[in-house]
Write a protein that holds these residues in place. Structure first.
Motif, PDB file in Angstrom:
ATOM      1  N   UNK A   1      55.345   8.332  39.836  1.00 56.39           N
ATOM      2  CA  UNK A   1      54.242   7.596  39.255  1.00 56.39           C
ATOM      3  C   UNK A   1      53.526   8.502  38.260  1.00 56.39           C
ATOM      4  N   UNK A   2      53.383   8.037  37.045  1.00 56.09           N
ATOM      5  CA  UNK A   2      52.639   8.796  36.035  1.00 56.09           C
ATOM      6  C   UNK A   2      51.175   8.380  36.102  1.00 56.09           C
ATOM      7  N   UNK A   3      50.309   9.361  36.019  1.00 60.06           N
ATOM      8  CA  UNK A   3      48.877   9.078  36.099  1.00 60.06           C
ATOM      9  C   UNK A   3      48.301   9.003  34.705  1.00 60.06           C
ATOM     10  N   UNK A   4      47.472   7.987  34.503  1.00 57.24           N
ATOM     11  CA  UNK A   4      46.864   7.782  33.200  1.00 57.24           C
ATOM     12  C   UNK A   4      45.827   8.863  32.939  1.00 57.24           C
ATOM     13  N   UNK A   5      45.355   8.899  31.716  1.00 53.38           N
ATOM     14  CA  UNK A   5      44.319   9.861  31.340  1.00 53.38           C
ATOM     15  C   UNK A   5      42.982   9.508  31.985  1.00 53.38           C
ATOM     16  N   UNK A  30      51.504  21.334  44.588  1.00 55.51           N
ATOM     17  CA  UNK A  30      50.988  22.258  43.578  1.00 55.51           C
ATOM     18  C   UNK A  30      49.518  22.002  43.337  1.00 55.51           C
ATOM     19  N   UNK A  31      48.977  22.579  42.280  1.00 54.68           N
ATOM     20  CA  UNK A  31      47.534  22.552  42.042  1.00 54.68           C
ATOM     21  C   UNK A  31      47.049  21.451  41.102  1.00 54.68           C
ATOM     22  N   UNK A  32      47.946  20.724  40.465  1.00 58.47           N
ATOM     23  CA  UNK A  32      47.566  19.735  39.463  1.00 58.47           C
ATOM     24  C   UNK A  32      47.706  18.311  40.003  1.00 58.47           C
ATOM     25  N   UNK A  33      46.595  17.588  40.075  1.00 57.20           N
ATOM     26  CA  UNK A  33      46.694  16.208  40.554  1.00 57.20           C
ATOM     27  C   UNK A  33      47.471  15.344  39.571  1.00 57.20           C
ATOM     28  N   UNK A  34      47.568  15.779  38.299  1.00 60.39           N
ATOM     29  CA  UNK A  34      48.319  14.997  37.319  1.00 60.39           C
ATOM     30  C   UNK A  34      49.835  15.127  37.534  1.00 60.39           C
ATOM     31  N   UNK A  35      50.291  16.287  38.014  1.00 57.35           N
ATOM     32  CA  UNK A  35      51.734  16.518  38.141  1.00 57.35           C
ATOM     33  C   UNK A  35      52.218  16.602  39.579  1.00 57.35           C
ATOM     34  N   UNK A  36      51.349  17.021  40.481  1.00 59.89           N
ATOM     35  CA  UNK A  36      51.775  17.300  41.845  1.00 59.89           C
ATOM     36  C   UNK A  36      51.421  16.156  42.787  1.00 59.89           C
ATOM     37  N   UNK A  37      51.942  16.239  44.003  1.00 60.86           N
ATOM     38  CA  UNK A  37      51.787  15.170  44.993  1.00 60.86           C
ATOM     39  C   UNK A  37      51.205  15.708  46.294  1.00 60.86           C
ATOM     40  N   UNK A  38      50.613  14.805  47.052  1.00 56.94           N
ATOM     41  CA  UNK A  38      50.099  15.119  48.380  1.00 56.94           C
ATOM     42  C   UNK A  38      51.270  15.107  49.364  1.00 56.94           C
ATOM     43  N   UNK A 109      38.893  19.621  44.720  1.00 55.69           N
ATOM     44  CA  UNK A 109      40.356  19.648  44.621  1.00 55.69           C
ATOM     45  C   UNK A 109      40.960  18.494  45.408  1.00 55.69           C
ATOM     46  N   UNK A 110      40.585  18.389  46.682  1.00 54.31           N
ATOM     47  CA  UNK A 110      41.147  17.348  47.555  1.00 54.31           C
ATOM     48  C   UNK A 110      40.774  15.953  47.066  1.00 54.31           C
ATOM     49  N   UNK A 111      39.508  15.764  46.704  1.00 56.24           N
ATOM     50  CA  UNK A 111      39.054  14.433  46.303  1.00 56.24           C
ATOM     51  C   UNK A 111      39.592  14.016  44.942  1.00 56.24           C
ATOM     52  N   UNK A 112      39.861  14.972  44.041  1.00 54.59           N
ATOM     53  CA  UNK A 112      40.520  14.619  42.776  1.00 54.59           C
ATOM     54  C   UNK A 112      41.903  14.038  43.045  1.00 54.59           C
ATOM     55  N   UNK A 113      42.644  14.652  43.958  1.00 53.97           N
ATOM     56  CA  UNK A 113      43.954  14.106  44.326  1.00 53.97           C
ATOM     57  C   UNK A 113      43.798  12.716  44.928  1.00 53.97           C
TER      58      UNK A 113
END
Length: 186
Positions: A1-5, A30-38, A109-113
């Protein structure tokens, strides 16, 4: 799933001394909510300063977990291959939180994901024990959860969600006492 801006709101940051709340911790690829997964989520429900309920779930990220993350968390690809995907447990997670304030260590960090992967604006208040640690223990060179657990002799921090929730709960309860004892303005 790609995340929008578009960025979803992670809730409302507050600083309070409270006795009823939820503690959140996630493990990710990883550390990026845009690229990584929970890959794991843990939540504790606290009432009157006592843990009354626990939620823990491994998540299939539908991507490979790197050897670095496996070494850090102990979570490998085999452990998550038959686990639910995040969207299938979203309602359970949101129901568990309800309208409770959410506490964590580096909570943003957690809530951004959570907000961006669920694609919802969270309305919960949230607090960050990392910020409280900086106020109560300004002399410490680092305020990572691992450092605070070691310094205060709390439950071992394992880089697993539920264990980190327990450490964060113990840390918050300790910090509340110190803030009151030392008359620290938060």
């Amino acid at each position: 799933m790609a995340y929008q801006k578009q960025y979803y709101k992670r809730g409302h940051y507050v600083k309070k001394i409270i006795d009823d709340y939820c503690v959140l911790d996630i493990e990710t690829t990883g550390l990026s909510w845009q690229k990584d997964k929970i890959i794991e989520i843990g939540i504790l429900k606290v009432r009157n300063k006592e843990i009354v309920e626990r939620y823990s779930q491994l998540i299939n990220p539908q991507q490979n977990i790197s050897p670095f993350i496996t070494q850090l968390t102990g979570i490998d690809n085999q452990m998550v291959e038959d686990m639910p995907v995040l969207s299938s447990v979203q309602d359970d997670i949101l129901r568990f939180f309800g309208h409770d304030p959410i506490i964590g260590h580096n909570t943003a960090f957690d809530l951004n994901f959570i907000a961006n992967h669920f694609q919802i604006n969270l309305s919960n208040e949230y607090m960050d024990t990392l910020q409280f640690c900086r106020k109560v223990y300004p002399q410490m060179p680092h305020h990572r959860l691992t450092d605070m657990v070691e310094f205060l002799g709390l439950s071992t921090n394992e880089h697993r969600s539920l264990a980190d929730c327990i450490s964060t709960y113990e840390l918050y309860e300790h910090l509340k006492k110190e803030i009151i004892r030392q008359h620290i303005s938060i």
